[in-house]
Write an enzyme that holds these catalytic residues in place. Structure first.
Site, PDB file in Angstrom:
ATOM      1  N   ASP A  61      33.426  43.388  37.820  1.00  8.28           N
ATOM      2  CA  ASP A  61      32.181  44.054  37.408  1.00  8.28           C
ATOM      3  C   ASP A  61      32.428  45.546  37.664  1.00  8.28           C
ATOM      4  O   ASP A  61      33.602  45.967  37.736  1.00  8.28           O
ATOM      5  CB  ASP A  61      30.977  43.524  38.214  1.00  8.28           C
ATOM      6  CG  ASP A  61      29.633  43.983  37.644  1.00  8.28           C
ATOM      7  OD1 ASP A  61      29.182  43.424  36.639  1.00  8.28           O
ATOM      8  OD2 ASP A  61      29.025  44.925  38.201  1.00  8.28           O
TER       9      ASP A  61
ATOM     10  N   LYS B 177      26.981  36.122  42.133  1.00 10.31           N
ATOM     11  CA  LYS B 177      27.403  37.524  42.047  1.00 10.31           C
ATOM     12  C   LYS B 177      27.796  37.973  43.440  1.00 10.31           C
ATOM     13  O   LYS B 177      27.326  37.415  44.436  1.00 10.31           O
ATOM     14  CB  LYS B 177      26.251  38.385  41.529  1.00 10.31           C
ATOM     15  CG  LYS B 177      26.664  39.711  40.940  1.00 10.31           C
ATOM     16  CD  LYS B 177      27.095  39.605  39.495  1.00 10.31           C
ATOM     17  CE  LYS B 177      27.718  40.875  38.996  1.00 10.31           C
ATOM     18  NZ  LYS B 177      27.984  40.846  37.544  1.00 10.31           N
TER      19      LYS B 177
HETATM   20  P1  NDP Z   1      33.142  49.898  34.995  1.00  8.29           P
HETATM   21  O1  NDP Z   1      33.247  50.168  36.446  1.00  8.29           O
HETATM   22  O2  NDP Z   1      34.366  49.611  34.218  1.00  8.29           O
HETATM   23  O3  NDP Z   1      32.376  51.102  34.273  1.00  8.29           O
HETATM   24  C1  NDP Z   1      31.084  51.484  34.647  1.00  8.29           C
HETATM   25  C2  NDP Z   1      30.714  52.759  33.917  1.00  8.29           C
HETATM   26  O4  NDP Z   1      29.359  53.075  34.192  1.00  8.29           O
HETATM   27  C3  NDP Z   1      31.530  53.962  34.362  1.00  8.29           C
HETATM   28  O5  NDP Z   1      31.634  54.855  33.293  1.00  8.29           O
HETATM   29  C4  NDP Z   1      30.660  54.526  35.495  1.00  8.29           C
HETATM   30  O6  NDP Z   1      30.884  55.900  35.768  1.00  8.29           O
HETATM   31  C5  NDP Z   1      29.275  54.314  34.926  1.00  8.29           C
HETATM   32  N1  NDP Z   1      28.303  54.174  36.033  1.00  8.29           N
HETATM   33  C6  NDP Z   1      28.362  53.267  37.041  1.00  8.29           C
HETATM   34  N2  NDP Z   1      27.334  53.454  37.898  1.00  8.29           N
HETATM   35  C7  NDP Z   1      26.630  54.501  37.406  1.00  8.29           C
HETATM   36  C8  NDP Z   1      25.460  55.165  37.838  1.00  8.29           C
HETATM   37  N3  NDP Z   1      24.814  54.799  38.961  1.00  8.29           N
HETATM   38  N4  NDP Z   1      25.003  56.191  37.068  1.00  8.29           N
HETATM   39  C9  NDP Z   1      25.665  56.572  35.929  1.00  8.29           C
HETATM   40  N5  NDP Z   1      26.783  55.974  35.488  1.00  8.29           N
HETATM   41  C10 NDP Z   1      27.249  54.959  36.205  1.00  8.29           C
HETATM   42  O7  NDP Z   1      32.098  48.683  34.862  1.00  8.29           O
HETATM   43  P2  NDP Z   1      31.846  47.725  33.627  1.00  8.29           P
HETATM   44  O8  NDP Z   1      32.064  48.456  32.353  1.00  8.29           O
HETATM   45  O9  NDP Z   1      32.584  46.473  33.879  1.00  8.29           O
HETATM   46  O10 NDP Z   1      30.300  47.386  33.805  1.00  8.29           O
HETATM   47  C11 NDP Z   1      29.262  48.165  33.200  1.00  8.29           C
HETATM   48  C12 NDP Z   1      27.983  47.354  33.132  1.00  8.29           C
HETATM   49  O11 NDP Z   1      28.209  46.143  32.380  1.00  8.29           O
HETATM   50  C13 NDP Z   1      27.422  46.883  34.482  1.00  8.29           C
HETATM   51  O12 NDP Z   1      26.016  46.840  34.408  1.00  8.29           O
HETATM   52  C14 NDP Z   1      27.954  45.462  34.600  1.00  8.29           C
HETATM   53  O13 NDP Z   1      27.177  44.667  35.469  1.00  8.29           O
HETATM   54  C15 NDP Z   1      27.819  45.012  33.159  1.00  8.29           C
HETATM   55  N6  NDP Z   1      28.644  43.875  32.788  1.00  8.29           N
HETATM   56  C16 NDP Z   1      30.003  43.899  32.908  1.00  8.29           C
HETATM   57  C17 NDP Z   1      30.755  42.815  32.542  1.00  8.29           C
HETATM   58  C18 NDP Z   1      32.250  42.848  32.551  1.00  8.29           C
HETATM   59  O14 NDP Z   1      32.853  41.904  32.022  1.00  8.29           O
HETATM   60  N7  NDP Z   1      32.896  43.861  33.102  1.00  8.29           N
HETATM   61  C19 NDP Z   1      30.118  41.564  32.070  1.00  8.29           C
HETATM   62  C20 NDP Z   1      28.691  41.680  31.871  1.00  8.29           C
HETATM   63  C21 NDP Z   1      28.000  42.772  32.257  1.00  8.29           C
HETATM   64  P3  NDP Z   1      31.842  56.314  36.989  1.00  8.29           P
HETATM   65  O15 NDP Z   1      33.233  56.059  36.480  1.00  8.29           O
HETATM   66  O16 NDP Z   1      31.548  57.740  37.220  1.00  8.29           O
HETATM   67  O17 NDP Z   1      31.462  55.444  38.148  1.00  8.29           O
END
Ligand code: NDP
Length: 450
Positions: A164, A124
């Protein structure tokens, strides 16, 4: 946790006392491994080694903003475990990024990648860079500077990063371009690439779709389904958007979405047209989820940017899919879901539920899927992208989706059968931890625990 696992855990606490997220991830896995070590005492030394990254790379990322001022961020790559294949795992760009968060994510990734059945080790990386509010040119300059250092540590047979939080198709494109220029070669060194230059169909959808496929399998063990179910989803990024899409495909009704500013509650359901609005808002306009409430006249609640201050989990829902970030649901919030009649929770995000929340679900007999099993569809499809790059061909959308679904069904079966074999039927946390561990442990031992 038994004595030998406790000894390893204490050494982790002593060695890196300032890494709470890493401790949390390690504790959850070691809690499950006691019965394995009782049956296979030869694996005890493996546990000592598996909690220590093979390599931690930290570097300076200098970049100039639009005013011509120098900014300096920190870049990282954690190469956690390469026993079963090249390191594989995403890059996260978020101001909260530090070694503790990346080590927890890399540690989880080792077991998750093993569970997919594909030959991928765990890694990571990322940076404390905040893409929010940055211009296109600033994001491009940052990505290029980040890759100017990272490129020497990665490679198609060495370490293959993906996206991510904060890293989507746009960022992967800029980083791939810089890698290609520096290495002077075109290889599948990153996944999540655009379709025009080696990406895989279904990769953007894979984590969200996979989470819902896993939840569907889990529900079917109790003769339940998504059909007609109200589904609370957090986040509104990549994972949340495609989880919502697959919920709609299966006849469910998504009722919430969130970002780090707040959450919307739409009891009428987020239908396909509304979801298209969210995708355009988040992926193209880079706007806030609040604008959904203005567009469709539903409730919007502002929240603190820190997780655990949400309120979202207080809504009435049959199924919950936390898809935003780590520790976004605590024990009290889990209890609210239970009291409102929720029957199943599947983690789309990594470690979104605190140990207290998981304990609450187990105590009340809910179906609970840990992220390392339920969100493994993203990395599995990255694995499929690597295969297509090596074969220099592209599979159809249907072909990739079929393989993804098959992998999720297999992960569900593997986690569920392993839990039963170790006397913890229905405990997907233990099942996923043990099944993921066994393959890596066997490989590490065979290779002489180097
Ligand atoms: P994105 O950046 O596309 O979206 C993240 C979302 O979560 C946004 O809506 C963001 O809001 C919100 N968010 C992020 N940090 C916080 C916080 N501290 N408090 C509240 N809301 C928060 O990321 P992903 O959708 O790709 O990833 C989301 C999760 O899934 C993570 O845990 C990631 O590790 C996990 N994941 C992702 C994979 C992938 O293929 N993308 C694979 C496996 C796991 P804002 O826009 O305001 O920041």
């Amino acid at each position: 946790m038994n004595d030998s696992m406790n000894e390893v855990y204490t050494s982790v606490l002593t060695r890196d006392p300032d890494q709470p997220e890493f401790h949390q991830a390690v504790e959850e896995v070691l809690d499950s491994l006691g019965p394995v070590i009782e049956r296979r005492p030869e694996y005890a030394p493996v546990v000592k080694a598996i909690v220590e990254p093979e390599r931690v790379i930290q570097f300076r990322v200098p970049w100039y903003d639009d005013n011509g001022d120098l900014n300096v961020n920190r870049g990282f790559r954690i190469q956690m475990n390469g026993a079963i294949g090249p390191y594989k795992g995403g890059l996260r760009f978020h101001p909260s990024v530090n070694q503790s968060i990346l080590k927890f994510l890399a540690f989880e990734q080792v077991f998750k990648n093993s569970l997919t059945g594909l030959p991928m080790g765990g890694g990571k990386g990322g940076s404390d860079f905040d893409p929010k509010g940055k211009s296109e040119a600033e994001v491009r300059r940052f990505c290029q500077s980040f890759m100017m250092e990272l490129w020497r540590h990665i490679g198609a047979d060495l370490d293959v990063p993906a996206g991510d939080i904060g890293v989507g198709g746009r960022e992967i494109g800029y980083m791939f371009g810089m890698y290609r220029k520096l290495a002077n070669e075109f290889t599948g060194v990153l996944t999540g690439k655009g379709m025009a230059y080696g990406g895989s169909l279904i990769r953007p959808e894979a984590t969200g779709y996979g989470t819902v496929y896993f939840a569907r399998e889990m529900l079917s063990t109790k003769d339940k389904s998504f059909d007609g179910a109200k589904v609370a989803i957090s986040g509104s990024g990549n994972v949340a958007q495609f989880a919502a899409e697959k919920v709609l495909d299966l006849g469910g009704k998504p009722v919430t979405l969130s970002d780090s500013s707040g959450f919307i509650y739409d009891p009428d359901g987020i239908d396909r047209q509304k979801l298209a609005f969210v995708m355009d808002l988040k992926n193209n306009k880079r706007g806030r989820i609040k604008e959904y409430a203005i567009e469709y006249g539903c409730d919007y609640t502002e929240t603190q940017p820190e997780p655990n201050l949400n309120g979202l989990w207080g809504v009435e829902a049959d199924i919950a899919l936390p898809c935003a970030t780590q520790n976004e649901m605590n024990g009290e919030e889990a209890k609210m879901l239970v009291d409102n009649g929720c029957i199943a929770v599947a983690e789309g995000a990594n470690m979104p539920c605190t140990p207290e929340a998981i304990e609450c679900f187990h105590h009340h007999g809910l179906l609970f899927a840990p992220g390392k099993a339920s969100n493994a569809g993203g990395v599995a499809t990255s694995g499929l992208e690597m295969s297509q790059n090596s074969l220099r061909l592209s599979w159809s959308r249907e072909e990739v989706d079929r393989r993804l679904e098959e992998i999720m069904v297999n992960i569900h079966r593997n986690a569920s059968e392993t839990a039963r074999e170790y006397g913890m039927e229905g405990n997907y946390v233990a099942g996923a931890n043990i099944a993921g561990f066994l393959k890596v442990a066997e490989s590490m031992e065979a290779q002489g625990l180097l």
